[in-house]
Write an enzyme that holds these catalytic residues in place. Sequence first.
Site, PDB file in Angstrom:
ATOM      1  N   HIS A  97      16.433 -13.989 -16.740  1.00 37.58           N
ATOM      2  CA  HIS A  97      16.992 -12.919 -17.565  1.00 37.58           C
ATOM      3  C   HIS A  97      17.494 -11.801 -16.658  1.00 37.58           C
ATOM      4  CE1 HIS A  97      15.375 -14.269 -21.584  1.00 37.58           C
ATOM      5  NE2 HIS A  97      14.894 -15.144 -20.723  1.00 37.58           N
TER       6      HIS A  97
ATOM      7  N   ASN B  37       0.800  -1.224   0.000  1.00 29.93           N
ATOM      8  CA  ASN B  37       0.000   0.000   0.000  1.00 29.93           C
ATOM      9  C   ASN B  37       0.827   1.265   0.000  1.00 29.93           C
ATOM     10  OD1 ASN B  37      -2.674  -0.328  -0.216  1.00 29.93           O
ATOM     11  ND2 ASN B  37      -3.160  -0.142   1.954  1.00 29.93           N
TER      12      ASN B  37
ATOM     13  N   HIS C 143      11.401 -15.968 -17.216  1.00 27.81           N
ATOM     14  CA  HIS C 143      11.463 -14.717 -17.968  1.00 27.81           C
ATOM     15  C   HIS C 143      10.886 -13.595 -17.113  1.00 27.81           C
ATOM     16  CE1 HIS C 143      11.036 -11.689 -21.087  1.00 27.81           C
ATOM     17  NE2 HIS C 143      11.877 -12.397 -21.802  1.00 27.81           N
TER      18      HIS C 143
ATOM     19  N   LYS D 150      12.516 -16.718 -33.449  1.00 29.64           N
ATOM     20  CA  LYS D 150      11.874 -15.550 -34.059  1.00 29.64           C
ATOM     21  C   LYS D 150      11.356 -15.940 -35.441  1.00 29.64           C
ATOM     22  CE  LYS D 150      13.510 -12.805 -30.717  1.00 29.64           C
ATOM     23  NZ  LYS D 150      12.668 -12.081 -29.758  1.00 29.64           N
TER      24      LYS D 150
END
Length: 414
Positions: free
Chosen positions: A305, A101, A272, A153
């Site tokens: 990472h 908080n 990750h 990729k």
Amino acid sequence: TYYTPEYQTKDTDILAAFRMTPQPGVPAEEAGAAVAAESSTGTWTTVWTDGLTSLDRYKGRCYDIEPVAGEENQYIAYVAYPLDLFEEGSVTNMLTSIVGNVFGFKALRALRLEDLRIPPAYSKTFIGPPHGIQVERDKLNKYGRPLLGCTIKPKLGLSAKNYGRAVYECLRGGLDFTKDDENVNSQPFMRWRDRFLFVAEALFKAQAETGEIKGHYLNATAGTCEEMMKRAVFARELGAPIVMHDYLTGGFTANTSLAYYCRDNGLLLHIHRAMHAVIDRQRNHGIHFRVLAKALRMSGGDHIHAGTVVGKLEGEREVTLGFVDLLRDDYIEKDRSRGIYFTQDWVSMPGVLPVASGGIHVWHMPALTEIFGDDSVLQFGGGTLGHPWGNAPGAVANRVASEACVQALNEGLR
């Protein structure tokens, strides 16, 4: 009553260093006391039930405040929390208490948690990494060099079969690991089960042809804990050696549950840190990554990472090496030049392999091997798949460069 400069910290206290910027007109001592109160037993007014417990025993205490050199109206507030405030083995509860908080507090313009000291009395209640660095090396039978990886990729849009082909080419070329991108879960173009099956086929084919143990970080992150566990179970049934989790978006409760499963079933766990920069990039507000790294080491993960120092993603060298040591080593001395505010003793908790990833390629290899040393994973996505001759030659280039750099270091040529 929450600002107590005479307090002597105990070996069992959790210690926190907050970088705070009070609102104009708010004294630093008042702001530090407010941080200690709101993150422990305090509320905005005195309540009659205060008399039913011992606040002196349970309250957090701001025991020191120092101005930040070169910054106007900015201070480091040191707060000590008694151990009884926290549930054993729960990173979720620890962070809910310490950063829950207080960051929205009116008296503060900005607040950043810079570091935590986790006492052995508390760290010993956590699972920690499912296996750790030495056990991972023994499982893979790979020693004396950094491990090499590659994120497949394009991260989104490939079919499962084409994805598996890219995995095979990279592993066949000499990499130790390939990786699901953090965005890859189970989308219409490639459902998770199809991906797992084609990747497993690629793994075993590459292993048979190279005689080396290979891995692919199968991303088990999902919308529910039950679905996440189902994916991890399927990965184990296929014989995959490692699974992956996005620990900040997935949450610490899910992460610790997965870590327990991985330890019990011989799976390595790659972590990750997607979303970390939302929390840690602002210099005056949020949580420094060294705290998120410590939290991960306790929650459970074999890889995480950790920035690159040299690639496309931000990372200062000394500070990055500071939290790399906090991930890998047993005992880390206080060193303010590296951003380490407290001496941290992990006792026997296994270490986590730091993963360097993001915009790195073969020409960075000498710097990466020097910066991160042997106990690391160097991950080249575009730096492998962007090779003009194709995926496998890209992997070969990285493996050859890595072994050349390690040989040069071993022979004292650098």
